[in-house]
Design a protein around this motif. Structure first.
Motif, PDB file in Angstrom:
ATOM      1  N   GLY A  28       0.823  -1.210   0.000  1.00 48.53           N
ATOM      2  CA  GLY A  28       0.000   0.000   0.000  1.00 48.53           C
ATOM      3  C   GLY A  28       0.851   1.252   0.000  1.00 48.53           C
ATOM      4  N   ALA A  29       1.954   1.205  -0.764  1.00 48.66           N
ATOM      5  CA  ALA A  29       2.917   2.324  -0.751  1.00 48.66           C
ATOM      6  C   ALA A  29       2.515   3.467  -1.675  1.00 48.66           C
ATOM      7  N   GLY A  30       1.397   3.326  -2.370  1.00 53.86           N
ATOM      8  CA  GLY A  30       1.036   4.331  -3.371  1.00 53.86           C
ATOM      9  C   GLY A  30       0.541   5.648  -2.801  1.00 53.86           C
ATOM     10  N   ARG A  31      -0.092   5.592  -1.638  1.00 52.95           N
ATOM     11  CA  ARG A  31      -0.609   6.841  -1.053  1.00 52.95           C
ATOM     12  C   ARG A  31      -0.729   6.665   0.459  1.00 52.95           C
ATOM     13  N   GLY A  32      -1.155   7.749   1.128  1.00 52.91           N
ATOM     14  CA  GLY A  32      -1.449   7.684   2.562  1.00 52.91           C
ATOM     15  C   GLY A  32      -0.244   7.259   3.402  1.00 52.91           C
ATOM     16  N   ILE A  33      -0.529   6.442   4.409  1.00 49.83           N
ATOM     17  CA  ILE A  33       0.500   6.047   5.377  1.00 49.83           C
ATOM     18  C   ILE A  33       1.622   5.272   4.685  1.00 49.83           C
ATOM     19  N   GLU A  55      -0.949   1.805 -10.658  1.00 51.35           N
ATOM     20  CA  GLU A  55       0.419   1.917 -11.189  1.00 51.35           C
ATOM     21  C   GLU A  55       0.978   3.338 -11.062  1.00 51.35           C
ATOM     22  N   ALA A  56       0.148   4.331 -11.398  1.00 48.37           N
ATOM     23  CA  ALA A  56       0.656   5.716 -11.388  1.00 48.37           C
ATOM     24  C   ALA A  56       1.100   6.101  -9.980  1.00 48.37           C
ATOM     25  N   GLU A  57       0.349   5.664  -8.953  1.00 49.87           N
ATOM     26  CA  GLU A  57       0.708   6.033  -7.571  1.00 49.87           C
ATOM     27  C   GLU A  57       1.974   5.289  -7.134  1.00 49.87           C
ATOM     28  N   ALA A  58       2.071   4.008  -7.497  1.00 51.10           N
ATOM     29  CA  ALA A  58       3.272   3.246  -7.128  1.00 51.10           C
ATOM     30  C   ALA A  58       4.495   3.852  -7.813  1.00 51.10           C
ATOM     31  N   GLN A  59       4.341   4.217  -9.094  1.00 52.09           N
ATOM     32  CA  GLN A  59       5.474   4.769  -9.841  1.00 52.09           C
ATOM     33  C   GLN A  59       5.878   6.133  -9.300  1.00 52.09           C
ATOM     34  N   SER A  60       4.884   6.900  -8.849  1.00 48.20           N
ATOM     35  CA  SER A  60       5.188   8.247  -8.356  1.00 48.20           C
ATOM     36  C   SER A  60       6.071   8.200  -7.097  1.00 48.20           C
ATOM     37  N   ILE A  61       5.768   7.291  -6.180  1.00 48.03           N
ATOM     38  CA  ILE A  61       6.608   7.224  -4.965  1.00 48.03           C
ATOM     39  C   ILE A  61       8.002   6.670  -5.308  1.00 48.03           C
TER      40      ILE A  61
END
Ligand SMILES: NC(=O)c1ccc[n+]([C@@H]2O[C@H](COP(=O)([O-])OP(=O)(O)OC[C@H]3O[C@@H](n4cnc5c(N)ncnc54)[C@H](OP(=O)(O)O)[C@@H]3O)[C@@H](O)[C@H]2O)c1
Length: 305
Positions: A28-33, A55-61
């Motif tokens: 759950g590394a894409g957003r939030g905690i 994918e976009a959230e995972a790639q962004s971090i």
């Protein structure tokens, strides 16, 4: 345990490559905690596998962690994966190890919320299963895949992001609370079974965090909301409660991994809303401590004698 420090100090302290030889999996590394935890680990020099479905959230971090690599030494890869696919988890973790090396840190963070008035209409068992699979079965599968190799190397830290719902009876949170309580029990069993063998595990109760978890699609049952008003009052209470930032939870995770003092908390309900330093001070008294005598920070049923 070190005090939690404000942002600027934290960044300065972590540029010392605190976690440079660690490989962390953050679900759950894409957003939030989860995003805050992945970033904190990356800034502290770890190699981080960032798991999420979007994918976009995972790639962004991952991009943010890798952009800091010249100063932090940390790096990241994105693993786009739906953790409710339990049979695929061993291959997912093998792929992480093939790319980054042996996993030394597992953060079971991915989770979904779902609130529903049981007394008003039949529970949606599909939703129940989704919450239980995401919040309980998947962390169990992740942990059981990783634990043997951590034990073989006498090295590892496992943190699950829990909830105060494991300790309090909060109406309408049936599936979520059952899953989070099961997760706490899982940590207690792991400690009972393999405690003292070089792997430390923590159930971290963060309090209310400003991520908007109840705003996700399907988190609040629409039919129940139109019922007697109880659920909407509960949702209002959660929304209005004092919130901490995800970065504070991330800092606590770094401390749990790096500070040897925190090992006394292994297998316990680590409550970020409490004075953790005070709990540790008590635990240092060993069998005479209040925590040991009253069996505190565990799930239990008390009896009269
Ligand atoms: N926010 C709070 O106040 C609070 C309080 C106590 C405990 N917690 C716990 O903290 C954890 C994180 O919550 P949050 O508030 O940060 O929630 P969030 O902002 O909704 O983030 C959840 C993360 O989990 C991922 N995820 C969800 N289902 C997944 C699945 N099946 N497979 C892979 N990834 C999945 C999401 O990404 P995708 O949707 O892209 O997959 C997202 O990256 C949860 O376990 C939650 O129960 C939160």
């Amino acid at each position: 345990m070190q005090r939690l420090t404000p942002d600027a100090q934290r960044l300065a302290a972590w540029s010392s490559h605190l976690l440079r030889d660690q490989v962390a999996v953050v679900t759950g590394a894409g957003r939030g905690i989860g995003r805050a935890i992945a970033l904190a680990f990356g800034l502290a020099g770890a190699s981080v596998a960032c798991i999420a479905r979007t994918e976009a959230e995972a790639q962004s971090i991952v991009d943010e962690i890798n952009a800091n690599r010249p100063t932090s030494g940390g790096s990241a890869i994105a693993m786009v994966y739906d953790l409710t696919n339990i049979p695929g988890i061993p291959a997912l973790l093998s792929s992480v190890e093939a790319q980054l090396g042996p996993i030394t840190i597992l953060i079971n963070n991915a989770g979904i919320a779902m609130v529903h008035a049981l007394g008003q209409h039949n529970p949606n068992l599909f939703a129940w299963e989704k919450v239980i699979t995401t919040n309980l079965t998947s962390p169990l599968a992740m942990m059981s895949c990783i634990l043997p190799s951590m034990l073989a190397r006498l090295r590892g830290t496992i943190v699950s992001i829990g909830s105060r719902n494991a300790a309090h009876d909060i109406p309408y949170t049936w599936a979520y609370s059952v899953a989070k309580t099961g997760l706490l029990k899982m940590h207690q069993i792991v400690e009972a079974e393999v405690g003292g063998r070089g792997v430390y595990n923590y159930y971290l109760q963060p309090g209310n965090v400003d991520t908007g978890i109840l705003e996700r699609e399907g988190a609040v049952d629409e039919v129940s909301l139109k019922g007697d008003g109880g659920l909407s009052k509960m949702v209002d209470m959660v929304n209005e409660a004092r919130k901490i930032s995800a970065e504070v939870v991330a800092e606590a995770c770094v401390v749990l991994v790096t500070d040897e003092a925190s090992r006394l908390l292994s297998g316990k309900y680590v409550d970020l809303e409490q004075d953790i330093e005070g709990i540790l001070e008590d635990l240092r008294r060993g069998k005479g401590s209040e925590c040991a005598r009253r069996d505190l920070y565990r799930l239990k049923v008390e009896s009269l004698r």
